[in-house]
Design an enzyme around this catalytic site. Structure first.
Site, PDB file in Angstrom:
ATOM      1  N   SER A 157       0.822  -1.210   0.000  1.00 44.25           N
ATOM      2  CA  SER A 157       0.000   0.000   0.000  1.00 44.25           C
ATOM      3  C   SER A 157       0.854   1.257   0.000  1.00 44.25           C
ATOM      4  O   SER A 157       1.950   1.271   0.554  1.00 44.25           O
ATOM      5  CB  SER A 157      -0.873   0.006   1.262  1.00 44.25           C
ATOM      6  OG  SER A 157      -1.419   1.278   1.471  1.00 44.25           O
ATOM      7  N   TYR A 168      -1.686  -0.292  10.739  1.00 38.31           N
ATOM      8  CA  TYR A 168      -1.970  -0.865   9.417  1.00 38.31           C
ATOM      9  C   TYR A 168      -0.764  -0.658   8.501  1.00 38.31           C
ATOM     10  O   TYR A 168      -0.254  -1.583   7.883  1.00 38.31           O
ATOM     11  CB  TYR A 168      -3.208  -0.215   8.781  1.00 38.31           C
ATOM     12  CG  TYR A 168      -3.304  -0.524   7.309  1.00 38.31           C
ATOM     13  CD1 TYR A 168      -2.999   0.433   6.357  1.00 38.31           C
ATOM     14  CD2 TYR A 168      -3.641  -1.804   6.880  1.00 38.31           C
ATOM     15  CE1 TYR A 168      -3.036   0.133   5.004  1.00 38.31           C
ATOM     16  CE2 TYR A 168      -3.681  -2.105   5.535  1.00 38.31           C
ATOM     17  CZ  TYR A 168      -3.381  -1.134   4.595  1.00 38.31           C
ATOM     18  OH  TYR A 168      -3.408  -1.425   3.248  1.00 38.31           O
ATOM     19  N   LYS A 215       2.300  -3.348   6.589  1.00 37.57           N
ATOM     20  CA  LYS A 215       2.764  -3.402   5.197  1.00 37.57           C
ATOM     21  C   LYS A 215       4.278  -3.168   5.117  1.00 37.57           C
ATOM     22  O   LYS A 215       4.993  -3.869   4.416  1.00 37.57           O
ATOM     23  CB  LYS A 215       1.998  -2.369   4.347  1.00 37.57           C
ATOM     24  CG  LYS A 215       0.500  -2.625   4.261  1.00 37.57           C
ATOM     25  CD  LYS A 215       0.185  -3.957   3.611  1.00 37.57           C
ATOM     26  CE  LYS A 215      -1.292  -4.255   3.537  1.00 37.57           C
ATOM     27  NZ  LYS A 215      -1.603  -5.557   2.899  1.00 37.57           N
TER      28      LYS A 215
HETATM   29  C1  WQD Z   1      -9.264   9.975   0.854  1.00 37.44           C
HETATM   30  C2  WQD Z   1      -9.361  11.423   1.225  1.00 37.44           C
HETATM   31  C3  WQD Z   1      -9.794  11.845   3.526  1.00 37.44           C
HETATM   32  C4  WQD Z   1     -13.851  10.351   3.763  1.00 37.44           C
HETATM   33  C5  WQD Z   1      -7.196   4.671   1.889  1.00 37.44           C
HETATM   34  C6  WQD Z   1      -7.307   3.529   2.824  1.00 37.44           C
HETATM   35  C7  WQD Z   1      -5.958   2.976   3.140  1.00 37.44           C
HETATM   36  C8  WQD Z   1      -5.190   2.701   1.899  1.00 37.44           C
HETATM   37  C9  WQD Z   1      -5.148   3.910   0.988  1.00 37.44           C
HETATM   38  C10 WQD Z   1      -5.133   0.417   1.313  1.00 37.44           C
HETATM   39  C11 WQD Z   1      -8.670  11.725   2.550  1.00 37.44           C
HETATM   40  C12 WQD Z   1     -10.927  12.355   2.644  1.00 37.44           C
HETATM   41  C13 WQD Z   1     -12.590  10.688   3.294  1.00 37.44           C
HETATM   42  C14 WQD Z   1     -14.757  11.388   4.128  1.00 37.44           C
HETATM   43  C15 WQD Z   1     -13.121  13.005   3.507  1.00 37.44           C
HETATM   44  N1  WQD Z   1      -5.781   1.586   1.243  1.00 37.44           N
HETATM   45  N2  WQD Z   1     -12.247  11.985   3.153  1.00 37.44           N
HETATM   46  N3  WQD Z   1     -14.360  12.669   3.973  1.00 37.44           N
HETATM   47  O1  WQD Z   1      -7.127   8.005   3.427  1.00 37.44           O
HETATM   48  O2  WQD Z   1      -6.069   7.778   1.156  1.00 37.44           O
HETATM   49  O3  WQD Z   1      -6.606   5.754   2.540  1.00 37.44           O
HETATM   50  O4  WQD Z   1      -6.478   4.332   0.748  1.00 37.44           O
HETATM   51  O5  WQD Z   1      -4.003   0.227   1.590  1.00 37.44           O
HETATM   52  O6  WQD Z   1      -6.169   1.771   3.846  1.00 37.44           O
HETATM   53  O7  WQD Z   1      -7.897   4.005   4.008  1.00 37.44           O
HETATM   54  O8  WQD Z   1      -8.421   7.147   1.434  1.00 37.44           O
HETATM   55  O9  WQD Z   1     -10.782   7.351   0.836  1.00 37.44           O
HETATM   56  O10 WQD Z   1     -10.150   7.162   3.287  1.00 37.44           O
HETATM   57  O11 WQD Z   1      -9.664   9.252   2.021  1.00 37.44           O
HETATM   58  O12 WQD Z   1     -12.794  14.187   3.398  1.00 37.44           O
HETATM   59  O13 WQD Z   1     -15.921  11.150   4.581  1.00 37.44           O
HETATM   60  O14 WQD Z   1     -10.746  11.740   1.407  1.00 37.44           O
HETATM   61  O15 WQD Z   1      -9.513  12.776   4.548  1.00 37.44           O
HETATM   62  O16 WQD Z   1      -8.049  12.977   2.444  1.00 37.44           O
HETATM   63  P1  WQD Z   1      -7.000   7.273   2.157  1.00 37.44           P
HETATM   64  P2  WQD Z   1      -9.840   7.680   1.929  1.00 37.44           P
END
Ligand code: WQD
Length: 363
Positions: free
Chosen positions: A141, A165, A169
Site C-alpha cells: 500500500s 496498518y 505493510k
Molecule cells: C481519501 C481522502 C480523507 C472520507 C485509503 C485507505 C488505506 C489505503 C489507501 C489500502 C482523505 C478524505 C474521506 C470522508 C473526507 N488503502 N475523506 N471525507 O485516506 O487515502 O486511505 O487508501 O491500503 O487503507 O484508508 O483514502 O478514501 O479514506 O480518504 O474528506 O468522509 O478523502 O480525509 O483525504 P486514504 P480515503
C-alpha cells in the site's frame, strides 16, 4: 495449453474479485480463492464467473475455499487439494490480497491487525514453502510512504509508517526481502503498493461493498448517491498545501490495478526484473496513475456521474491524513509493462453503475 493453478487470498473482495476476473479472462490460469468473508461476499465470485463466461464464451469455475489464513489447516487444505487433484500440478503462485485495511481501526485493534496481516501472512509463506510454491505477489500500500518528502512518490521514497496498518505493510515487505535473500534460488516476490483503488467492472455486476459505513471517500460518495445516509458528508480539512486545500490522492481504476497484478504475475519468472535487488528476488512497485485528485474534485466528479447534488461541510483534518499521495508509476511502467488506461470519469461512471445496480451491494 495447461493452465497454471493460482491462489488468490481475499479473492472475494473488491480488489480480489477484479484480480480473479483478469486471471480468468487471460485463459492461462486455474484460479482458487481462499476468503473468510470478513469484508466480502461469495456472491462476487459467482458474478466473476458469469462475466468471464459472457466475455470469453467459455465456462469458468473458481474453486472457492471458505477459510481463514490464521487457521493453518484451512491453508493446508488448499495446497493439499492442488497437490493431490488437478493433475497434481500444485499451486504455481499466490496473489496475497487478504488483509485488514482500515487505517483508523488499526489504531484501535493493533493486535488483530498484526495477527491478520503479519502472522497469518507468515504462516501462508510457511505452507507455500512446505509445498514447494515460491511465487508470491503481495498486496502492499501507498501508506508505507507515510508523509513523503516529495510527490509524485518513487519507490525509493523513505518508508515511514503512521499507523499499525501501515506498519503491517512496511514490516511484511521487509520480511519478504529477508525470506527472498535467504533462498535467492527459490523465492520470487513482487510487492504492489496500491494507491487509491476506485471504480468497478463496467458491467456493474461487481464492485466495492464494504461492511458497515465505508471508511473511504469513493464508496461513501457512491452509497450516498443511492440514498444510503450516514449523516452530513464531511470534508476533512481544506487547509492543506494542495491545489484547492483538500487532500490529494492518486485514484486508480480497479480494472487497471487488477491488470497490474497480471503484469506482476507474468514478471515473476523474469530474472531481469530483480536486477537491482540481488541476491534475493523481492521487489516493490507503485501501482498508481501519477495523477492526483483532491477530495473536492472527487465530490464534483461523482456529482457529474451520479446526478446527486452532494451537500458537505468542511470540518477539521482527520488524524493521520497526509496532504498528497500521488504515485510515480514509471518503474512499473518500464519494468512490468504496467499501464493505466482508465481515467477519473470512467472510475466514477463505473462506480455509479455498480452502486445503482446494487444499492445494497451483494447483500
Ligand atoms: C481519501 C481522502 C480523507 C472520507 C485509503 C485507505 C488505506 C489505503 C489507501 C489500502 C482523505 C478524505 C474521506 C470522508 C473526507 N488503502 N475523506 N471525507 O485516506 O487515502 O486511505 O487508501 O491500503 O487503507 O484508508 O483514502 O478514501 O479514506 O480518504 O474528506 O468522509 O478523502 O480525509 O483525504 P486514504 P480515503
Amino acid at each position: 495449453m495447461t493452465r497454471l493453478n493460482v491462489l488468490v487470498t481475499g479473492g472475494s473482495g473488491y480488489i480480489g474479485s477484479h484480480v480473479v476476473l483478469q486471471l480468468l479472462l487471460s485463459q492461462r490460469y486455474n484460479v482458487a480463492v481462499i476468503d473468510n468473508s470478513a469484508n466480502s461476499h461469495p456472491e462476487s465470485i459467482k458474478r466473476v464467473e458469469e462475466i468471464a463466461h459472457a466475455e470469453t464464451g467459455e465456462r469458468h469455475s473458481v474453486r472457492l475455499f471458505q477459510g481463514d489464513l490464521k487457521q493453518r489447516g484451512d491453508v493446508e487444505k488448499v495446497f493439499n487439494y492442488f497437490d493431490e487433484q488437478e493433475e497434481k500440478r500444485g499451486v504455481y503462485g499466490v496473489i496475497h490480497i487478504a488483509a485488514l485495511k482500515a487505517v483508523g481501526e488499526s489504531g484501535e485493534k493493533p493486535l488483530e491487525y498484526y495477527m491478520n496481516n503479519i502472522s497469518a501472512s507468515l504462516q501462508l509463506l510457511d505452507v507455500m514453502r512446505a509445498h514447494n510454491c515460491f511465487r508470491f505477489v503481495y498486496s502492499s500500500s501507498a501508506t508505507v510512504y507515510g508523509e513523503p518528502p516529495a510527490v509524485p512518490i518513487p519507490e525509493t521514497s523513505p518508508l515511514q509508517s503512521e499507523s499499525p496498518y501501515s506498519r503491517t505493510k512496511v514490516f511484511f515487505e521487509q520480511m519478504l526481502r529477508d525470506v527472498a535473500n535467504a533462498q535467492p534460488d527459490k523465492w520470487r516476490i513482487l510487492s504492489l503498493r496500491y494507491f487509491n483503488p476506485a471504480g468497478a467492472h463496467p458491467s456493474g455486476r461487481i464492485g466495492e461493498d464494504p461492511l458497515g459505513k465505508p471508511n473511504n471517500l469513493l464508496p461513501l460518495l457512491a452509497q450516498i448517491s443511492v440514498g444510503r445516509s450516514y449523516g452530513q458528508l464531511k470534508v476533512f480539512g481544506n487547509d492543506y498545501p494542495t491545489y484547492d486545500g483538500t487532500c490529494v490522492r492518486d485514484y486508480i481504476h480497479v480494472m487497471d490495478l487488477a491488470a497490474g497484478h497480471m503484469n506482476a504475475l507474468d514478471a515473476l519468472d523474469k530474472d531481469a526484473v530483480f536486477h537491482d535487488v540481488a541476491p534475493g528476488k523481492a521487489k516493490a512497485y507503485n501501482l498508481g496513475t501519477g495523477k492526483g485528485q483532491s477530495v473536492l474534485t472527487m465530490i464534483e466528479s461523482m456529482r457529474k456521474a451520479s446526478g446527486f447534488e452532494y451537500q458537505y461541510e468542511i470540518v477539521d483534518r482527520r488524524p493521520g491524513d497526509v496532504p498528497n499521495l500521488t504515485a510515480d508509476p514509471a518503474l512499473a511502467i518500464k519494468e512490468l509493462g504496467f499501464k493505466t488506461v482508465r481515467g477519473l470519469e470512467e472510475m466514477c461512471a463505473d462506480t455509479v453503475r455498480w452502486q445503482k445496480g446494487n444499492p445494497n451491494g451483494y447483500r
